[in-house]
Design a protein around this motif. Structure first.
Motif, PDB file in Angstrom:
ATOM      1  N   UNK A 179       2.455 -12.836   2.314  1.00 31.13           N
ATOM      2  CA  UNK A 179       1.954 -11.398   2.073  1.00 31.13           C
ATOM      3  C   UNK A 179       2.060 -11.035   0.511  1.00 31.13           C
ATOM      4  N   UNK A 180       1.116 -10.426   0.118  1.00 35.01           N
ATOM      5  CA  UNK A 180       0.967 -10.194  -1.282  1.00 35.01           C
ATOM      6  C   UNK A 180       1.758  -8.717  -1.577  1.00 35.01           C
ATOM      7  N   UNK A 181       2.481  -8.592  -2.664  1.00 37.23           N
ATOM      8  CA  UNK A 181       3.143  -7.378  -3.111  1.00 37.23           C
ATOM      9  C   UNK A 181       2.409  -6.710  -4.436  1.00 37.23           C
ATOM     10  N   UNK A 182       2.226  -5.443  -4.335  1.00 32.27           N
ATOM     11  CA  UNK A 182       1.917  -4.875  -5.353  1.00 32.27           C
ATOM     12  C   UNK A 182       2.806  -3.658  -5.700  1.00 32.27           C
ATOM     13  N   UNK A 183       2.909  -3.114  -7.091  1.00 33.88           N
ATOM     14  CA  UNK A 183       3.527  -2.170  -7.494  1.00 33.88           C
ATOM     15  C   UNK A 183       3.003  -0.818  -6.685  1.00 33.88           C
ATOM     16  N   UNK A 184       1.528  -0.827  -6.920  1.00 38.17           N
ATOM     17  CA  UNK A 184       0.893   0.226  -6.396  1.00 38.17           C
ATOM     18  C   UNK A 184      -0.292   0.171  -5.817  1.00 38.17           C
ATOM     19  N   UNK A 185      -0.828   0.531  -4.731  1.00 35.86           N
ATOM     20  CA  UNK A 185      -2.042   0.222  -3.743  1.00 35.86           C
ATOM     21  C   UNK A 185      -2.661   1.555  -3.788  1.00 35.86           C
ATOM     22  N   UNK A 186      -4.211   1.524  -4.033  1.00 36.87           N
ATOM     23  CA  UNK A 186      -5.062   2.902  -4.107  1.00 36.87           C
ATOM     24  C   UNK A 186      -5.931   2.564  -3.012  1.00 36.87           C
ATOM     25  N   UNK A 187      -6.053   3.653  -1.873  1.00 34.52           N
ATOM     26  CA  UNK A 187      -6.914   3.354  -0.861  1.00 34.52           C
ATOM     27  C   UNK A 187      -8.124   4.117  -1.258  1.00 34.52           C
TER      28      UNK A 187
ATOM     29  N   UNK B  39     -10.670  -2.382   4.778  1.00 31.14           N
ATOM     30  CA  UNK B  39     -10.553  -1.079   5.587  1.00 31.14           C
ATOM     31  C   UNK B  39      -9.160  -0.953   5.902  1.00 31.14           C
ATOM     32  N   UNK B  40      -8.458  -0.133   5.522  1.00 32.16           N
ATOM     33  CA  UNK B  40      -7.093   0.241   5.583  1.00 32.16           C
ATOM     34  C   UNK B  40      -6.824   0.778   7.097  1.00 32.16           C
ATOM     35  N   UNK B  41      -6.141   0.315   8.071  1.00 32.77           N
ATOM     36  CA  UNK B  41      -5.832   1.073   9.444  1.00 32.77           C
ATOM     37  C   UNK B  41      -4.450   1.715   9.575  1.00 32.77           C
ATOM     38  N   UNK B  42      -3.621   1.122   8.871  1.00 30.31           N
ATOM     39  CA  UNK B  42      -2.197   1.549   8.986  1.00 30.31           C
ATOM     40  C   UNK B  42      -1.257   1.516   7.857  1.00 30.31           C
ATOM     41  N   UNK B  43      -0.535   2.742   7.673  1.00 33.05           N
ATOM     42  CA  UNK B  43       0.369   2.720   6.608  1.00 33.05           C
ATOM     43  C   UNK B  43       1.781   2.323   7.312  1.00 33.05           C
ATOM     44  N   UNK B  44       2.263   1.403   6.478  1.00 36.24           N
ATOM     45  CA  UNK B  44       3.902   0.927   6.741  1.00 36.24           C
ATOM     46  C   UNK B  44       4.938   1.894   5.997  1.00 36.24           C
ATOM     47  N   UNK B  45       5.774   2.027   6.826  1.00 36.06           N
ATOM     48  CA  UNK B  45       6.752   3.007   6.410  1.00 36.06           C
ATOM     49  C   UNK B  45       7.988   2.338   6.832  1.00 36.06           C
TER      50      UNK B  45
ATOM     51  N   UNK C 108      11.596   6.283   6.054  1.00 40.79           N
ATOM     52  CA  UNK C 108      10.621   7.360   5.425  1.00 40.79           C
ATOM     53  C   UNK C 108      10.122   7.104   3.991  1.00 40.79           C
ATOM     54  N   UNK C 109       9.712   5.909   3.574  1.00 42.49           N
ATOM     55  CA  UNK C 109       9.597   5.130   2.502  1.00 42.49           C
ATOM     56  C   UNK C 109       8.495   4.467   2.481  1.00 42.49           C
ATOM     57  N   UNK C 110       7.040   4.562   2.091  1.00 42.51           N
ATOM     58  CA  UNK C 110       6.185   3.616   1.726  1.00 42.51           C
ATOM     59  C   UNK C 110       6.594   2.169   1.605  1.00 42.51           C
ATOM     60  N   UNK C 111       5.965   1.248   2.559  1.00 41.07           N
ATOM     61  CA  UNK C 111       6.308  -0.111   2.107  1.00 41.07           C
ATOM     62  C   UNK C 111       5.109  -0.814   2.176  1.00 41.07           C
ATOM     63  N   UNK C 112       3.965  -0.465   2.725  1.00 43.42           N
ATOM     64  CA  UNK C 112       2.725  -1.446   2.469  1.00 43.42           C
ATOM     65  C   UNK C 112       1.576  -0.533   3.303  1.00 43.42           C
ATOM     66  N   UNK C 113       0.641  -1.663   3.785  1.00 39.68           N
ATOM     67  CA  UNK C 113      -0.568  -1.228   4.462  1.00 39.68           C
ATOM     68  C   UNK C 113      -0.940  -2.478   5.287  1.00 39.68           C
TER      69      UNK C 113
ATOM     70  N   UNK D 207      -0.624  -5.954   2.929  1.00 35.83           N
ATOM     71  CA  UNK D 207      -0.099  -5.816   1.473  1.00 35.83           C
ATOM     72  C   UNK D 207       1.063  -5.038   1.527  1.00 35.83           C
ATOM     73  N   UNK D 208       2.237  -5.524   0.486  1.00 37.42           N
ATOM     74  CA  UNK D 208       3.342  -4.669   0.667  1.00 37.42           C
ATOM     75  C   UNK D 208       3.359  -3.815  -0.989  1.00 37.42           C
ATOM     76  N   UNK D 209       3.983  -2.758  -0.888  1.00 35.47           N
ATOM     77  CA  UNK D 209       3.713  -2.112  -2.259  1.00 35.47           C
ATOM     78  C   UNK D 209       4.997  -1.024  -2.175  1.00 35.47           C
ATOM     79  N   UNK D 210       5.288  -0.414  -3.609  1.00 38.33           N
ATOM     80  CA  UNK D 210       6.263   0.206  -3.550  1.00 38.33           C
ATOM     81  C   UNK D 210       5.764   1.640  -3.855  1.00 38.33           C
ATOM     82  N   UNK D 211       4.373   2.002  -3.811  1.00 40.76           N
ATOM     83  CA  UNK D 211       4.003   3.231  -3.909  1.00 40.76           C
ATOM     84  C   UNK D 211       2.430   3.182  -3.378  1.00 40.76           C
ATOM     85  N   UNK D 212       1.876   4.293  -2.852  1.00 43.24           N
ATOM     86  CA  UNK D 212       0.385   4.155  -2.004  1.00 43.24           C
ATOM     87  C   UNK D 212      -0.149   5.525  -2.381  1.00 43.24           C
TER      88      UNK D 212
END
Length: 619
Positions: free
Chosen positions: A1-9, A121-127, A130-135, A143-148
């Protein structure tokens, strides 16, 4: 699973600015879009700028954003609006080659360091806690991320309507995002629905332009303060009008309009009503303007601004062909309405981060706004703040008294939206200070401190400020003495003669005298001063009284703007507040006393009670 600092949808105007700003600040960024061929698409009008909007993109440019630079490279015409009015409402508007804009933005994104572009196409935000962890995507990737940052435009459960026909789509010919809304609702984000619409496009080879009034652009004007484009395009638009026949066609078939049949029952933008709604609301009007605007250099498509409609296609043809010059026009693409989900923006704070889900940001039409420019500045703010937080740096927040961007975000957080939000100059109380022409002077310091403006660019602004001071001091030090020669000059300029020596500074306050006249007749040796410097000096001097008054008002605002309100307050427990104020304050949860004061239903007396309680530490 790829990890990014930030993902923009989403890769519309908000998503592009968000992704570019984050990547340029050094964050490993993923930009996800449903269709890689539709990046930075202009699905509606082929233009950037306009009244209120050019102020936004001037500020975006001053901070280090991209929209103005690409607009300068790809416009096919640009002009200044409201030239007969004061500088506060003068605005640039450009007709854009839509395809060239998309291509250039995609190229910049593709070659930006730290930025990866991918279709999905994003279908789900992973939390997690109470903190974003990916999509997760519809295609099965995670994909994992620290911020979305979510910038989905009109794609959340998008629905296209033409007459009595409807189908799922984010825009004409594009798949919607069908399941992301449910995911947002599951994590506590409240949503509602809006709609917007666009007019039919016609083949310009079938238009009789001889029956229309030509609308040419101007030469040598651009948006950006930094990069001077070599673009010299000036392709004309044309103006025509609806008529009695047009209105009769609409009125006799109004039952077929989705806004009458009930197929559309959500709110759309009042500032851009459909032609059928105009006929309903303004029966006394004998005609409405229609601007025929080219969509690009290499296409025959023309956009009919003023003929927005989602009536059945056969009636769209009748409407179009009733207009002078469009009698034989052939529709290439029909007009349509699109209905979509948006979030209530009061769920966000000033950085556009969710109040309840950490590191989750929203920008653009999903926040209840309309317009490319409104979206772009939100994307920039969200992307910058998402990056700054991960870099453990202070947040970036603009106040309403220092920028149109600040007005936009403050309004979203404190006003109850009944329609998609659009920026107007009338929304900015300090609009004389917040002009498009001085955005670099106001905001470049922030762009430089964030790290998105180079030292060279910032030094250019500092030199400009110094030059304005120098010419202003020069005008204060030089006098005009009465005499025959001076009298001739004043007579030629249509101004009254003087009886005693007068400073050039005071002379310039006369409405009929321009700074170029001062330079030409009284400062002959100072003719190498930059025109932008002269323009700023002239505005500052001519409007000095009004500017000083607004600066005084800003001081009053600052006394309560800096007073923070704890986020956990239950205003029902604050005695003395009216019930209306308690309800509104609990709904909006303002961050500052200044924000609280702008909420409808909160009176000055309520603000006084809050101040008393804050001082006595009861809240």
């Amino acid at each position: 699973m790829k990890k990014f600092d930030l993902i923009v949808v989403g890769a519309g105007h908000a998503g592009c600015e968000a992704a570019l700003s984050a990547a340029r600040l050094g964050l490993k960024t993923l930009l996800l879009t449903i269709n890689l061929e539709k990046i930075a698409l202009m699905p509606c009008n082929p233009s950037i700028g306009g009244v209120g909007k050019s102020q936004l993109i001037a500020e975006l440019d001053a901070l280090g954003g991209e929209m103005s630079k690409i607009a300068d490279e790809t416009f096919i015409q640009m002009k200044t609006l409201n030239m007969s009015k004061g500088p506060a409402v003068q605005s640039k508007r450009a007709q854009i080659d839509k395809k060239e804009y998309e291509i250039l933005m995609k190229k910049i994104i593709t070659y930006t360091k730290n930025l990866i572009l991918r279709q999905g196409t994003v279908k789900k935000v992973l939390i997690n806690d109470s903190k974003v962890s990916g999509i997760e995507t519809e295609e099965g990737s995670s994909f994992l991320c620290q911020s979305l940052v979510i910038t989905t435009g009109t794609f959340l459960r998008g629905r296209i309507i033409i007459g009595d026909k409807e189908y799922a789509a984010g825009r004409m010919g594009e798949y919607p995002s069908a399941r992301l809304t449910a995911s947002l609702n599951e994590i506590g984000i409240k949503t509602d629905r809006y709609q917007t619409a666009t007019p039919p496009r016609v083949d310009k080879r079938t238009i009789d332009f001889s029956k229309m009034k030509e609308q040419p652009g101007e030469n040598d004007i651009y948006f950006s303060f930094w990069k001077k484009s070599k673009n010299k395009s000036n392709i004309s638009s044309f103006l025509t009008y609806t008529n009695k026949k047009t209105h009769e066609v609409i009125a006799s078939n109004i039952s077929k309009s989705p806004i009458k049949s009930g197929i559309i029952n959500t709110h759309g933008p009042r500032h851009c009503p459909s032609i059928d709604r105009k006929v309903i609301n303004f029966p006394e009007k004998v005609r409405h303007p229609v601007f025929v605007e080219p969509e690009g250099r290499n296409t025959n498509e023309a956009y009919l601004q003023g003929l927005t409609t989602s009536m059945p296609i056969e009636f769209q043809k009748m409407i179009v062909n009733s207009v002078a010059g469009l009698e034989n026009a052939r529709i290439i693409r029909p007009g349509y309405a699109v209905e979509y989900d948006y979030i209530y923006p009061n769920q966000l704070n000033l950085t556009l981060e969710s109040k309840n889900i950490e590191n989750l940001y929203f920008a653009g039409q999903i926040n209840g706004t309309s317009g490319y420019e409104e979206a772009a500045v939100q994307g920039f703010v969200a992307g910058v703040n998402a990056a700054l937080k991960l870099l453990k740096k202070p947040p970036f927040m603009l106040k309403r008294e220092e920028s149109y961007i600040g007005v936009l975000i403050d309004d979203l957080l404190t006003k109850e939206l009944v329609e998609p939000y659009r920026m107007y100059t009338s929304r900015a109380e300090q609009r004389l200070l917040l002009r498009a022409d001085n955005a670099d002077i106001r905001l470049a310091k922030y762009g430089h401190s964030i790290g998105l403006l180079s030292h060279r660019e910032y030094k250019k602004v500092l030199n400009k400020i110094k030059s304005i001071e120098n010419i202003t001091n020069l005008l204060k030090s030089k006098f005009v003495k009465p005499g025959e020669e001076a009298g001739k000059i004043f007579n030629y300029l249509g101004s009254s003669d003087i009886e005693a020596p007068v400073k050039l500074y005071d002379l310039l306050k006369r409405p009929e005298i321009k700074i170029i006249d001062i330079m030409q007749y009284f400062l002959l040796n100072e003719n190498k001063i930059d025109s932008e410097v002269l323009k700023q000096a002239e505005i500052n001097i001519k409007y000095e009284g009004y500017i000083l008054k607004q600066l005084e008002e800003n001081k009053k605002y600052s006394t309560i703007e800096g007073i923070s309100l704890p986020s956990e307050i239950d205003y029902h427990n604050v005695s003395g507040l009216t019930f209306s104020a308690q309800e509104k304050l609990n709904y909006f949860k303002p961050e500052t006393l200044g924000q609280a004061s702008r909420i409808a239903g909160v009176s000055p007396a309520d603000i006084s009670i809050l101040m008393i309680n804050l001082k006595s530490r009861k809240i």
